[in-house]
Design a protein around this motif. Structure first.
Motif, PDB file in Angstrom:
ATOM      1  N   ASN A 123       0.954  -1.339   0.220  1.00  0.00           N
ATOM      2  CA  ASN A 123      -0.060  -0.021  -0.138  1.00  0.00           C
ATOM      3  C   ASN A 123       0.998   1.372  -0.300  1.00  0.00           C
ATOM      4  OD1 ASN A 123      -2.510  -1.181  -0.129  1.00  0.00           O
ATOM      5  ND2 ASN A 123      -2.310  -1.487   2.240  1.00  0.00           N
ATOM      6  N   ARG A 124       1.893   0.977   0.743  1.00  0.00           N
ATOM      7  CA  ARG A 124       2.906   2.440   0.762  1.00  0.00           C
ATOM      8  C   ARG A 124       3.485   2.715  -0.258  1.00  0.00           C
ATOM      9  NH1 ARG A 124       5.438   0.463   5.350  1.00  0.00           N
ATOM     10  NH2 ARG A 124       7.324  -0.164   4.528  1.00  0.00           N
ATOM     11  N   GLU A 125       3.637   1.599  -1.317  1.00  0.00           N
ATOM     12  CA  GLU A 125       4.354   1.725  -2.352  1.00  0.00           C
ATOM     13  C   GLU A 125       3.931   2.085  -3.521  1.00  0.00           C
ATOM     14  OE1 GLU A 125       7.662   1.526  -3.148  1.00  0.00           O
ATOM     15  OE2 GLU A 125       8.670   1.173  -0.579  1.00  0.00           O
ATOM     16  N   GLY A 126       2.323   1.643  -3.243  1.00  0.00           N
ATOM     17  CA  GLY A 126       1.412   1.551  -4.475  1.00  0.00           C
ATOM     18  C   GLY A 126       2.423   0.204  -6.017  1.00  0.00           C
ATOM     19  N   ILE A 127       2.186  -1.128  -4.964  1.00  0.00           N
ATOM     20  CA  ILE A 127       2.328  -1.494  -5.965  1.00  0.00           C
ATOM     21  C   ILE A 127       1.203  -2.681  -5.949  1.00  0.00           C
ATOM     22  CG2 ILE A 127       3.787  -3.546  -6.811  1.00  0.00           C
ATOM     23  CD1 ILE A 127       6.157  -1.750  -5.643  1.00  0.00           C
ATOM     24  N   PRO A 128       0.503  -3.265  -6.494  1.00  0.00           N
ATOM     25  CA  PRO A 128      -0.291  -4.277  -6.296  1.00  0.00           C
ATOM     26  C   PRO A 128      -0.183  -5.286  -6.415  1.00  0.00           C
ATOM     27  CG  PRO A 128      -1.015  -2.393  -8.602  1.00  0.00           C
ATOM     28  CD  PRO A 128       0.849  -3.056  -7.586  1.00  0.00           C
ATOM     29  N   ILE A 129      -0.331  -6.052  -5.000  1.00  0.00           N
ATOM     30  CA  ILE A 129      -0.420  -7.362  -4.807  1.00  0.00           C
ATOM     31  C   ILE A 129      -1.740  -8.164  -5.334  1.00  0.00           C
ATOM     32  CG2 ILE A 129       0.246  -9.551  -3.105  1.00  0.00           C
ATOM     33  CD1 ILE A 129       1.506  -7.762  -1.092  1.00  0.00           C
ATOM     34  N   LEU A 130      -1.642  -9.435  -5.583  1.00  0.00           N
ATOM     35  CA  LEU A 130      -2.724  -9.777  -6.544  1.00  0.00           C
ATOM     36  C   LEU A 130      -2.970 -11.359  -6.661  1.00  0.00           C
ATOM     37  CD1 LEU A 130      -2.438  -8.134 -10.499  1.00  0.00           C
ATOM     38  CD2 LEU A 130      -3.435  -6.832  -8.079  1.00  0.00           C
ATOM     39  N   GLY A 131      -4.383 -11.836  -6.657  1.00  0.00           N
ATOM     40  CA  GLY A 131      -3.790 -13.108  -6.037  1.00  0.00           C
ATOM     41  C   GLY A 131      -5.271 -14.392  -7.640  1.00  0.00           C
ATOM     42  N   THR A 132      -4.971 -15.101  -7.767  1.00  0.00           N
ATOM     43  CA  THR A 132      -5.217 -16.338  -7.442  1.00  0.00           C
ATOM     44  C   THR A 132      -5.576 -17.487  -7.496  1.00  0.00           C
ATOM     45  OG1 THR A 132      -5.664 -17.485 -10.223  1.00  0.00           O
ATOM     46  CG2 THR A 132      -3.511 -17.136  -9.336  1.00  0.00           C
ATOM     47  N   LYS A 133      -6.263 -18.398  -7.686  1.00  0.00           N
ATOM     48  CA  LYS A 133      -6.414 -20.007  -7.646  1.00  0.00           C
ATOM     49  C   LYS A 133      -5.710 -20.676  -8.229  1.00  0.00           C
ATOM     50  CE  LYS A 133     -10.219 -20.404  -3.893  1.00  0.00           C
ATOM     51  NZ  LYS A 133     -10.890 -18.700  -3.113  1.00  0.00           N
ATOM     52  N   LEU A 134      -5.660 -20.623  -9.130  1.00  0.00           N
ATOM     53  CA  LEU A 134      -4.970 -20.511 -10.425  1.00  0.00           C
ATOM     54  C   LEU A 134      -2.832 -21.333  -9.681  1.00  0.00           C
ATOM     55  CD1 LEU A 134      -6.032 -18.523 -13.600  1.00  0.00           C
ATOM     56  CD2 LEU A 134      -6.980 -21.152 -12.698  1.00  0.00           C
ATOM     57  N   GLY A 135      -2.382 -22.531 -10.127  1.00  0.00           N
ATOM     58  CA  GLY A 135      -1.293 -22.171 -10.268  1.00  0.00           C
ATOM     59  C   GLY A 135      -1.061 -21.276 -10.875  1.00  0.00           C
ATOM     60  N   THR A 136       0.811 -21.722 -10.963  1.00  0.00           N
ATOM     61  CA  THR A 136       1.799 -21.524 -11.730  1.00  0.00           C
ATOM     62  C   THR A 136       1.645 -21.654 -13.138  1.00  0.00           C
ATOM     63  OG1 THR A 136       3.021 -20.950  -9.955  1.00  0.00           O
ATOM     64  CG2 THR A 136       4.120 -20.389 -11.755  1.00  0.00           C
ATOM     65  N   PHE A 137       1.251 -22.737 -13.358  1.00  0.00           N
ATOM     66  CA  PHE A 137       1.813 -22.697 -14.995  1.00  0.00           C
ATOM     67  C   PHE A 137       0.385 -22.263 -15.407  1.00  0.00           C
ATOM     68  CE2 PHE A 137       0.835 -25.466 -18.346  1.00  0.00           C
ATOM     69  CZ  PHE A 137       1.509 -25.886 -18.936  1.00  0.00           C
ATOM     70  N   GLU A 138      -0.743 -22.324 -14.732  1.00  0.00           N
ATOM     71  CA  GLU A 138      -2.110 -22.024 -16.021  1.00  0.00           C
ATOM     72  C   GLU A 138      -1.943 -20.546 -16.020  1.00  0.00           C
ATOM     73  OE1 GLU A 138      -2.665 -23.949 -13.912  1.00  0.00           O
ATOM     74  OE2 GLU A 138      -2.595 -26.506 -14.532  1.00  0.00           O
ATOM     75  N   MET A 139      -1.863 -19.210 -14.879  1.00  0.00           N
ATOM     76  CA  MET A 139      -1.332 -18.135 -14.520  1.00  0.00           C
ATOM     77  C   MET A 139      -0.242 -17.837 -15.606  1.00  0.00           C
ATOM     78  SD  MET A 139      -3.401 -15.770 -13.047  1.00  0.00           S
ATOM     79  CE  MET A 139      -3.738 -14.952 -13.986  1.00  0.00           C
ATOM     80  N   ALA A 140       0.600 -18.049 -15.807  1.00  0.00           N
ATOM     81  CA  ALA A 140       1.845 -17.555 -16.143  1.00  0.00           C
ATOM     82  C   ALA A 140       1.213 -17.571 -17.876  1.00  0.00           C
ATOM     83  CB  ALA A 140       2.862 -18.336 -16.495  1.00  0.00           C
ATOM     84  N   GLY A 141       0.923 -18.743 -18.423  1.00  0.00           N
ATOM     85  CA  GLY A 141      -0.474 -18.976 -19.481  1.00  0.00           C
ATOM     86  C   GLY A 141      -0.748 -17.494 -20.172  1.00  0.00           C
TER      87      GLY A 141
END
Lengths: 111, 138
Positions: free
Chosen positions: A85-103
């Motif tokens: 919040n201080r740096e204004g860099i979003p942290i996002l989340g997903t239930k997907l695994g790394t492979f699916e999300m990266a793809g």
């Protein structure tokens, strides 16, 4: 393409750093080794990782990354949220695994 | 122009990692240093800071910013490095399992520092500590 576009397209959870959602995204990087990210990630990247501690925000900030995406339903530590919040860099989340999300992100960012 | 900043670093305390590099980044931004040069400087500083936290008991960072260069000295009290050449090898690390779990200790820190500085000097005495000097033209 902006961070917010990715959030909407992939229904990502926004944990923190809402100030940075309008930031342009140019690239992506996938790694759980912080030195690898420090050495090899490009600026304006979305960074996919399993790490949740607050040093991820420091790394993202020092490398001018656009956002962090936590996979597998992981949640950021409390101090990561504050730092993000201080740096204004979003942290996002997903239930997907790394492979699916990266793809998916690859398909979207490289379009 | 001659600016000097000092920071104290506590061994083992990862929650405060990055304070020095983050502050230095803000100063360099205000001085209109190019973003690529800033990234090189803060990445090498952060890696050096992490090394103190991961390996030493305590340390001190002195950052000197002048007209055309940034010189940083990181001096720690700690176990020291037995074989500096070996430590410079990519992939070589003596970090603890806890440190590795956090995604540090992959043996890339010193090579990142080497790649991101214009001059890097490491001196160490086993059982006493290590001094790292980073220099970048700006």
């Amino acid at each position: 393409m902006k961070v917010i576009d990715l959030v909407e397209e992939f229904d990502l959870k926004v944990f923190s750093g809402k100030n940075g959602l309008d930031r342009e995204v140019g690239q992506g990087y996938v790694s759980d080794l912080l030195s690898d990210v420090l050495g090899n990630a490009q600026e304006d990247s979305v960074w996919i990782t399993l790490q949740t501690h607050q040093n991820i925000v420091a790394v993202a900030s020092l490398k001018d990354l656009a956002a962090i995406v936590l996979v597998n339903g992981l949640e950021p530590d409390n101090d990561s949220v504050e730092h993000s919040n201080r740096e204004g860099i979003p942290i996002l989340g997903t239930k997907l695994g790394t492979f699916e999300m990266a793809g998916m992100l690859y398909g979207s960012i490289k379009k | 122009m001659n600016l000097e900043y000092t920071f104290k670093v506590e061994g083992g305390n990862f929650s405060k990692a990055g304070v020095a590099s983050s502050d230095v980044k803000k100063v360099l931004k205000k001085l209109n240093v190019g973003p690529k040069t800033i990234r090189r400087i803060v990445v090498s500083l952060y890696e050096a800071e992490i090394n103190i936290i991961a390996h030493a008991y305590r340390g001190e960072i002195l950052v000197k910013i002048s007209e055309n260069k940034v010189e940083t000295t990181l001096k720690d009290s700690g176990p020291g490095i037995e074989d500096i050449n070996k430590a410079m090898e990519e992939g070589y690390s003596t970090a603890s399992p806890e440190v590795r779990e956090m995604g540090f200790g992959a043996g890339m820190g010193l090579s990142n520092m080497n790649k991101n500085t214009d001059k890097l000097e490491i001196t160490s005495e086993v059982g006493v500590g290590t001094t790292v000097k980073l220099m970048n033209w700006i």
